[in-house]
Design a protein around this motif. Structure first.
Motif: not given
Length: 394
Positions: A105-106, A110, A144, A147-148, A152
């Protein structure tokens, strides 16, 4: 203060907090607080067990933050579970951090930044300097990403290896390795040598997981890094592989890389990084550019193309075919590829020059210079065009 010691301990301390139940973002903040406290306290009162000290302080900071956050009231149950101060557990949980930091998802940028912060132990300032961005920008990117990852819901068990070092989710290893290779290819800027940092992190990963592609990437990095000092001239201009001073290559790194690669290949589980390392090893093994075994290199590119189906691999293969079978064969291989590929025009220029068509080569070198991704490459291609034009009396 031993900065190297703190950096080496950071990932394992963070992993312990995550395993105890802290979410990634909160755990990372707590570990950073503990590191600041260590810088303040250790010079006058160094602990007997640095890792245990960091775990204890970081866990208490995490609990303090959890108590203060009403939205996380449920975490107050963890207060009663606080372990007594003492030696940290011997189990290394660092491996899970690699997979958390390379979560799909990154974005790639990132994932790289979070890996350097959480696994590498670098400061936000150091990472920002390495990527030539403002510290505030990098801080936002890392925040960010934390946080991502925290959102998860990945547990330590999901990110840890199963029996015999195998992973339950195929592709995780490949994702981690691509992140590390991105770090490696950034090279050097600021006060952080990212290529050396990538090698250090890949060594750490190789020690934690028995996987041939991890070994393949480590071998590839070592073989490429061995040539690092000869890739540019004192004025900063590029030096092509064929013109590099092979007597200045790091023979110890080459020998280590070849040994690691041979052990990986012997397991008969070929992957793309092993294939790339085999190509690099053949270049490193040649005493001179003229003695390069291009036939074998073409064979390895065939394997690599089968594994990746990458147009960039096929572009590099066209160069190798031109060396092994002659420039006309290389041009024929190149004709099958989309001419919008990065460096396609530069490859065409080189092959036309080798075929004796200097006018076309000069024109293509000039075109390639306009498309170059960086100043050093643009200057090199411009010089190539000028050299041919001068030689033709232009």
């Amino acid at each position: 203060m031993d900065e190297a010691l703190l950096r080496s301990l950071t990932p394992s301390v963070l992993a312990i907090l995550v395993r105890r139940g802290a979410d990634f973002a909160a755990a990372e903040d707590a570990v950073q607080d503990a590191l600041v406290e260590a810088v303040r306290v250790w010079p006058a009162d160094p602990p007997r067990d640095p890792k245990g000290w960091l775990v204890t302080v970081a866990w208490r900071r995490f609990l303090d933050a959890a108590r203060a956050d009403a939205a996380r009231r449920r975490r107050e149950d963890l207060v009663d579970e606080e372990p007594a101060p003492g030696p940290a557990p011997g189990v290394d949980d660092t491996l899970q951090l690699y997979f958390l930091c390379a979560h799909p998802s990154l974005t790639p940028s990132s994932a790289v930044a979070l890996t350097l912060r959480a696994v590498g132990g670098l400061t936000t300032r150091q990472i920002a300097q390495a990527y030539l961005v403002p510290e505030a920008t990098m801080a936002q990117r890392i925040s960010r990403a934390k946080r991502t990852v925290s959102g998860t819901g990945i547990s330590a068990a999901q990110a840890s290896p199963g029996a015999r070092g195998r992973f339950d989710r195929p592709g995780d290893v490949a994702t981690v390795l691509r992140v590390l290779y991105l770090v490696f290819n950034e090279g050097y800027s600021g006060d952080i040598d990212l290529a050396a940092e990538a090698i250090r992190l890949t060594r750490q990963l190789a020690a934690a997981i028995d996987h041939p592609e991890v070994a393949g990437l480590l071998a590839l990095m070592l073989l490429h890094h061995a040539r690092r000092g000869t890739r540019t001239a004192p004025d900063g201009s590029l030096v092509p592989l064929a013109e590099q001073d092979r007597g200045r290559w790091d023979t110890a790194s080459i020998a280590e890389g070849v040994e690691i690669l041979q052990a990986a290949l012997a397991r008969d589980r070929l992957g793309e990084f092993q294939a790339q390392a085999a190509i690099a090893a053949l270049h490193a093994d040649a005493p001179t550019a003229e003695e390069t075994d291009w036939v074998q290199i073409v064979e390895w590119y065939d394997e690599l193309a089968r594994l990746t189906d990458s147009p960039v691999v096929r572009l590099n293969r066209a160069v190798a075919v031109g060396e092994a079978d002659g420039p006309r064969a290389g041009l024929a291989a190149l004709a099958a590829l989309n001419d919008s590929l990065p460096r396609h025009t530069a490859v065409a220029a080189y092959l036309h020059e080798r075929d004796g068509d200097l006018a076309t080569a000069a024109r293509l070198y000039a075109e390639a210079a306009q498309k170059a991704p960086n100043l050093a490459e643009r200057d090199y291609l411009t010089r190539q065009a000028a050299r041919l034009n001068t030689g033709r009396g232009g």
